[in-house]
Design a protein around this motif. Structure first.
Motif, mmCIF file in Angstrom:
data_model
loop_
_atom_site.group_PDB
_atom_site.id
_atom_site.type_symbol
_atom_site.label_atom_id
_atom_site.label_comp_id
_atom_site.label_asym_id
_atom_site.label_seq_id
_atom_site.Cartn_x
_atom_site.Cartn_y
_atom_site.Cartn_z
ATOM 1 N N ASP A 73 73.001 22.412 -9.937
ATOM 2 C CA ASP A 73 74.235 22.771 -9.355
ATOM 3 C C ASP A 73 74.323 22.528 -7.882
ATOM 4 O O ASP A 73 75.285 22.712 -7.252
ATOM 5 C CB ASP A 73 74.135 24.506 -9.492
ATOM 6 C CG ASP A 73 75.470 25.021 -8.793
ATOM 7 O OD1 ASP A 73 76.414 24.887 -9.574
ATOM 8 O OD2 ASP A 73 75.249 25.894 -7.793
ATOM 9 N N ASP A 74 73.277 21.894 -7.304
ATOM 10 C CA ASP A 74 73.138 21.704 -5.929
ATOM 11 C C ASP A 74 73.217 20.194 -5.752
ATOM 12 O O ASP A 74 72.953 19.206 -6.338
ATOM 13 C CB ASP A 74 72.023 22.013 -5.329
ATOM 14 C CG ASP A 74 71.706 23.713 -5.442
ATOM 15 O OD1 ASP A 74 72.814 24.095 -5.555
ATOM 16 O OD2 ASP A 74 70.617 24.032 -5.071
ATOM 17 N N ILE A 75 74.021 19.919 -4.172
ATOM 18 C CA ILE A 75 73.820 18.369 -3.970
ATOM 19 C C ILE A 75 72.929 18.710 -2.605
ATOM 20 O O ILE A 75 73.070 19.804 -1.824
ATOM 21 C CB ILE A 75 75.064 17.956 -3.192
ATOM 22 C CG1 ILE A 75 76.049 17.612 -4.676
ATOM 23 C CG2 ILE A 75 75.012 16.719 -2.522
ATOM 24 C CD1 ILE A 75 77.362 17.197 -4.147
ATOM 25 N N GLU A 76 71.663 17.867 -2.427
ATOM 26 C CA GLU A 76 70.935 17.904 -1.265
ATOM 27 C C GLU A 76 71.081 16.651 -0.578
ATOM 28 O O GLU A 76 70.819 15.389 -1.073
ATOM 29 C CB GLU A 76 69.411 18.225 -1.781
ATOM 30 C CG GLU A 76 68.234 18.082 -0.772
ATOM 31 C CD GLU A 76 67.229 18.650 -1.389
ATOM 32 O OE1 GLU A 76 66.963 19.675 -1.691
ATOM 33 O OE2 GLU A 76 66.330 17.569 -1.444
ATOM 34 N N ILE A 77 71.062 16.702 0.512
ATOM 35 C CA ILE A 77 71.425 15.678 1.638
ATOM 36 C C ILE A 77 70.353 15.416 2.743
ATOM 37 O O ILE A 77 70.030 16.680 3.446
ATOM 38 C CB ILE A 77 72.673 15.842 2.324
ATOM 39 C CG1 ILE A 77 73.933 16.080 1.473
ATOM 40 C CG2 ILE A 77 72.954 14.677 3.573
ATOM 41 C CD1 ILE A 77 75.336 16.446 1.907
ATOM 42 N N HIS A 78 69.839 14.358 2.873
ATOM 43 C CA HIS A 78 68.557 14.130 3.796
ATOM 44 C C HIS A 78 69.072 12.969 4.623
ATOM 45 O O HIS A 78 69.508 11.948 4.658
ATOM 46 C CB HIS A 78 67.537 13.537 3.189
ATOM 47 C CG HIS A 78 66.855 14.360 2.066
ATOM 48 N ND1 HIS A 78 65.800 15.125 2.373
ATOM 49 C CD2 HIS A 78 67.191 14.881 0.885
ATOM 50 C CE1 HIS A 78 65.464 15.695 1.320
ATOM 51 N NE2 HIS A 78 66.117 15.602 0.429
ATOM 52 N N PHE A 79 69.326 13.454 6.211
ATOM 53 C CA PHE A 79 69.969 12.783 7.189
ATOM 54 C C PHE A 79 69.212 13.290 8.652
ATOM 55 O O PHE A 79 69.183 14.208 8.944
ATOM 56 C CB PHE A 79 71.254 12.991 6.990
ATOM 57 C CG PHE A 79 72.129 12.139 8.479
ATOM 58 C CD1 PHE A 79 71.973 10.758 8.274
ATOM 59 C CD2 PHE A 79 72.425 13.062 9.438
ATOM 60 C CE1 PHE A 79 72.884 10.178 9.567
ATOM 61 C CE2 PHE A 79 72.939 12.230 10.538
ATOM 62 C CZ PHE A 79 73.195 10.840 10.687
ATOM 63 N N PRO A 170 60.594 13.966 -10.369
ATOM 64 C CA PRO A 170 62.103 15.006 -10.703
ATOM 65 C C PRO A 170 62.570 15.311 -9.564
ATOM 66 O O PRO A 170 62.126 15.213 -8.387
ATOM 67 C CB PRO A 170 60.791 16.164 -11.171
ATOM 68 C CG PRO A 170 59.573 16.071 -10.352
ATOM 69 C CD PRO A 170 59.483 14.497 -10.224
ATOM 70 N N LEU A 171 63.842 15.636 -9.819
ATOM 71 C CA LEU A 171 64.774 15.926 -8.818
ATOM 72 C C LEU A 171 65.610 17.390 -9.219
ATOM 73 O O LEU A 171 65.944 17.327 -10.526
ATOM 74 C CB LEU A 171 65.891 15.066 -8.562
ATOM 75 C CG LEU A 171 65.187 13.665 -7.662
ATOM 76 C CD1 LEU A 171 66.202 12.584 -7.746
ATOM 77 C CD2 LEU A 171 64.826 13.962 -6.177
ATOM 78 N N ASP A 172 65.596 18.350 -8.479
ATOM 79 C CA ASP A 172 66.475 19.397 -9.024
ATOM 80 C C ASP A 172 67.818 19.569 -8.486
ATOM 81 O O ASP A 172 68.396 20.696 -8.269
ATOM 82 C CB ASP A 172 65.640 20.782 -8.594
ATOM 83 C CG ASP A 172 65.460 21.007 -7.291
ATOM 84 O OD1 ASP A 172 65.637 20.033 -6.232
ATOM 85 O OD2 ASP A 172 64.887 22.180 -6.822
ATOM 86 N N ALA A 173 68.291 18.441 -7.582
ATOM 87 C CA ALA A 173 69.771 18.418 -7.213
ATOM 88 C C ALA A 173 70.132 16.938 -7.006
ATOM 89 O O ALA A 173 69.319 16.086 -7.103
ATOM 90 C CB ALA A 173 69.621 18.944 -5.609
ATOM 91 N N PHE A 174 71.377 16.580 -7.136
ATOM 92 C CA PHE A 174 72.086 15.369 -6.800
ATOM 93 C C PHE A 174 71.352 15.206 -5.346
ATOM 94 O O PHE A 174 71.960 15.969 -4.499
ATOM 95 C CB PHE A 174 73.473 15.510 -7.089
ATOM 96 C CG PHE A 174 74.140 13.985 -6.909
ATOM 97 C CD1 PHE A 174 74.362 13.227 -8.136
ATOM 98 C CD2 PHE A 174 74.095 13.238 -5.603
ATOM 99 C CE1 PHE A 174 74.887 11.958 -8.192
ATOM 100 C CE2 PHE A 174 74.511 11.919 -6.069
ATOM 101 C CZ PHE A 174 74.744 11.262 -7.243
ATOM 102 N N THR A 175 70.989 13.984 -5.328
ATOM 103 C CA THR A 175 70.212 13.807 -3.889
ATOM 104 C C THR A 175 70.743 12.641 -3.202
ATOM 105 O O THR A 175 70.670 11.534 -3.572
ATOM 106 C CB THR A 175 68.595 13.882 -3.993
ATOM 107 O OG1 THR A 175 68.170 14.766 -4.607
ATOM 108 C CG2 THR A 175 68.000 13.589 -2.672
ATOM 109 N N PHE A 176 71.098 13.034 -1.744
ATOM 110 C CA PHE A 176 71.342 11.754 -0.899
ATOM 111 C C PHE A 176 70.293 11.385 0.093
ATOM 112 O O PHE A 176 69.928 12.682 0.715
ATOM 113 C CB PHE A 176 72.770 11.910 -0.106
ATOM 114 C CG PHE A 176 73.855 11.880 -1.226
ATOM 115 C CD1 PHE A 176 74.467 10.504 -1.716
ATOM 116 C CD2 PHE A 176 74.378 12.764 -1.572
ATOM 117 C CE1 PHE A 176 75.447 10.368 -2.348
ATOM 118 C CE2 PHE A 176 75.741 12.806 -2.111
ATOM 119 C CZ PHE A 176 76.059 11.689 -2.810
#
Length: 781
Positions: A73-79, A170-176
């Motif tokens: 359900d989440d999008i995770e953004i690393h910046f 493993p990833l629990d979000a769509f990750t950028f």
């Protein structure tokens, strides 16, 4: 019916399933060049909405997909050291190999014949052998290339390089992940598609890729380098390669989709960039669209069904492609946003394709919107404004300053020709038109393009500012605006050039007058339409007279009390005809290079700036692209903006096109805003966005993402002079000025809007509860 499907991808298989289920007597054969267990790629992505569509059309395949998916359900953004999670998105990741196997099984269960390791090389024979041929043979479609003179494909290889890989992480979000490495910026798009497997797409610009020093085909070398660069993110997990070569994304469009009894679908027909996860979605929706066409036309009426499909499916495909194009351009130019505050960078990322907006984010991620509101308010306060930074109003209601002029909000009434003047004289229509919109709450009101001489008019109905009577009439309007509103008012001055001496717009837009025409001038003697009057190529004497006319009009505008002046140098009018190489064919010092083509427009601007008070701002409207090969481009527009800025321009009003009838604009919501974004964030000059902007939500989105400083709306103001006041009520921006005669009405709409907004927000939240993996599995069962 006998149907041959060339290509065993999702589009062809899903159409075969839907058609065979509806008409079991059909003989359908799917030809696939690869083996059934060949695995290319890793995961595919579907949204909640797409899954609901699958459920509607074929419950069996829907159940199979949802029993073999990873849901997030989440999008995770690393910046830059910041990590933000944004919920309420709803996506399903599924292995591409698994998806194909499930579709194989469903198709075979229905009686569809699947022939693997069968390469169809004789397309003509395949078409003669069947009533219908579905060309679902992918990006490198043999069918499309065989009949390319008919389909007329256009393939645009985008500059960025990318490669698909897998990982056990493993990833629990769509990750950028956005990372600045010693080579340059590298972007990762990553998501889990099944337990213990995730997709990792690495993307970078061509300069950074060149610094890698990698062979594009060196898959092990690429994996090793990416593991080193993203060791912290991978946390010890390895990357998996599978045809993971570096490549350029091909943006494919076709002028036609149907040839005789053959239709191209999926990536063969049109591609959409992976940054909005829509390739497989588009393919399967093509299948649904084609199936629906046969339902309407009849199961055996091939020609009618294919015609219906091409006509009715194209708009949705082009809409998706437009969103994907805007998205991919954002990633191609990520350097443009790199130095932004992380909150604005993330807001810009989320709203890049225009599918997600300020209001939409306020529902799914209110903390992001709260942060962006505070960011804009704090920036405004830092400029010396006394604004509330603890409980800030939305971005569109923050003030803005240009030289000595302060506008109370970012909403602008765009210049709109009314074609209602007589002999250039504005009248009561113009007083009511402009005055009512100023009363309606807009921060800045523009006049229509007002001409600097009688021969500079577009039509007999255009306003002018070249005699005392016109000056007095404009002063009456300016005085009304200043006395009855908080709005500022800008005079837009222009010269029609080769688009002059034409009919009123509703009698024939840009069509030449049949009688009563006056002589016209332009950069070169090129008529606008073949039947248009041929303009005289301007001489030095013409230029001197035109400059004098502009200066005289500027002085009249100052005496009339205008707060701001805009020079119209767009839309194919006189100054635009010098700027564009499409309309400027001169061989003297005013033609050729961009610097030469800008010489006369800059001469006009410099003379105007000298005649206009230093404490009052000036803007220039430009066409940031001609939408014609060989014409002005966005990169040119950045240079043009800088040239005007060097001579005292304070704001670029960013429009596009209308230079020549040959232009082919790509329309869509806020379709010109990306050019404003480019000019603002590359040239470093304030901009105003305009073009298919229709809602307060869009205004907030544009300003919050720093795509423009001001936002001009035309058509929404035509039918709703109080657009800004109503938006203020909706967002609770109660500091907006209201004249005392209307206070009771203002109070009422504020009360009603607060209640309606609360009710609507609650309804939207209830309408789509956040799904959980267990509930989805239960539904599938």
């Amino acid at each position: 019916m006998k149907v041959n499907v060339i290509g065993g991808g999702p589009a062809g298989l899903y159409f075969a399933i839907l058609y065979k289920k509806a008409w079991p007597q059909a003989r359908i054969t799917v030809y696939e060049r690869n083996r059934p267990d060949d695995t290319f790629g890793f995961g595919v992505v579907f949204s909640d909405q797409t899954l609901e569509t699958f459920q509607k059309y074929d419950l069996e395949s829907y159940r199979s997909i949802t029993e073999n998916f990873a849901y997030w359900d989440d999008i995770e953004i690393h910046f830059k050291g910041m990590t933000r999670r944004i919920g309420g998105n709803g996506f399903c990741g599924c292995s591409r190999a698994t998806l194909l196997q499930l579709l194989h099984q469903r198709a075979q269960a229905l009686g569809v014949e699947l022939k693997f390791q069968t390469d169809v090389t004789d397309i003509d024979a395949a078409m003669r052998d069947a009533d219908l041929v579905i060309a679902a043979d992918g990006i490198n479609s043999r069918v499309r290339e065989t009949f390319k003179d008919h389909f007329k494909p256009h393939v645009d290889l985008r500059p960025n390089r990318f490669t698909w890989m897998g990982s056990t992480k493993p990833l629990d979000a769509f990750t950028f992940y956005f990372k600045e490495t010693k080579y340059g910026i590298v972007i990762v798009h990553a998501y889990q598609y099944e337990p213990g497997r995730s997709t990792w797409i690495f993307e970078t610009d061509p300069d950074t890729f060149a610094k890698f020093g990698l062979d594009p085909l060196d898959e092990p070398g690429t994996a090793k380098l990416m593991e080193e660069l993203f060791a912290e993110e991978l946390q010890g997990h390895k990357l998996i390669i599978n045809r993971s070569m570096w490549r350029n994304f091909p943006a494919i469009r076709c002028e036609r989709w149907v040839y005789e009894n053959c239709v191209i679908v999926g990536d063969a027909k049109a591609t959409a960039h992976f940054s909005i996860g829509s390739g497989t979605k588009l393919a399967m929706e093509d299948a649904i669209g084609l199936y629906e066409a046969f339902r309407k036309a009849g199961s055996t009426n091939v020609q009618a069904a294919l015609a219906y499909y091409e006509t009715n499916r194209r708009e949705e495909v082009e809409k998706t492609q437009h969103s994907a194009d805007v998205s991919l351009v954002w990633f191609e130019h990520v350097k443009r946003f790199w130095n932004m505050d992380p909150t604005r960078f993330i807001f810009g990322l989320m709203t890049r394709s225009k599918a997600i907006t300020y209001d939409n984010l306020a529902l799914r991620a209110p903390d992001i919107v709260n942060d962006i509101d505070h960011l804009v308010a704090n920036e405004t306060k830092a400029l010396g404004f006394d604004v509330d930074t603890k409980k800030p109003v939305p971005p569109m209601f923050q003030p803005f300053q240009l030289r000595g002029m302060t506008v109370p909000n970012r909403v602008v009434v765009s210049p709109m020709c009314q074609y209602s003047a007589k002999d250039g004289l504005p009248n009561d229509w113009h007083l009511v038109h402009l005055g009512s919109r100023a009363i309606g709450g807009a921060g800045l009101v523009f006049t229509e393009m007002t001409d600097v001489s009688a021969d500079a008019r577009i039509s007999p109905g255009c306003t002018g500012l070249y005699n005392d009577e016109q000056e007095a009439a404009w002063k009456r309007i300016v005085d009304f605006v200043h006395s009855n509103s908080a709005a500022k008012i800008c005079m837009q001055l222009g010269h029609a050039g080769r688009k002059g001496a034409t009919k009123l717009s509703w009698e024939g837009n840009d069509e030449p007058l049949e009688s009563g025409a006056w002589p016209i001038i332009s950069a070169s003697p090129l008529p606008y339409y073949p039947n248009s009057q041929v303009p005289r190529e301007m001489t030095r004497a013409d230029m001197d007279k035109t400059i004098a006319d502009y200066v005289a009009a500027v002085k009249r505008a100052e005496r009339a009390g205008f707060d701001m002046i805009e020079l119209h140098a767009a839309h194919g009018y006189l100054l635009a005809s010098f700027i564009s190489p499409i309309t400027n064919k001169r061989t003297d010092e005013y033609g050729g290079s961009l610097e030469n083509r800008m010489r006369f427009p800059l001469d006009v601007f410099k003379a105007m700036r000298k005649a206009w008070p230093d404490d009052k701002p000036m803007s220039v409207r430009i066409s940031a692209t001609d939408w014609i090969d060989g014409g002005v481009t966005g990169d040119d527009a950045v240079k043009i903006a800088k040239m005007f800025e060097e001579h005292g321009c304070d704001l670029i009003d960013v429009s596009t096109g209308q230079t020549d009838p040959a232009s082919s604009p790509v329309y869509g919501r806020m379709y010109q805003t990306p050019f404003s974004d480019q000019i603002r964030n590359e040239a470093g000059i304030a901009t105003m966005a305009v073009g298919a902007i229709t809602t307060a939500d869009q205004v907030n989105t544009i300003v919050a993402a720093a795509r423009a400083d001001l936002v001009a709306l035309a058509r929404p103001h035509l039918m709703n002079p109080s657009f800004t006041m109503q938006a203020a009520a909706w967002y609770g921006a109660d500091d907006i000025y209201c004249q005392p005669q209307y206070l009771s009405g203002r109070d009422q709409i504020f009360r009603n809007a607060a209640r309606e907004r609360e009710e609507m927000t609650e309804l939207k939240r209830k309408a789509k509860p956040k799904p959980q993996i267990d509930s989805w599995k239960q539904a599938a069962e």
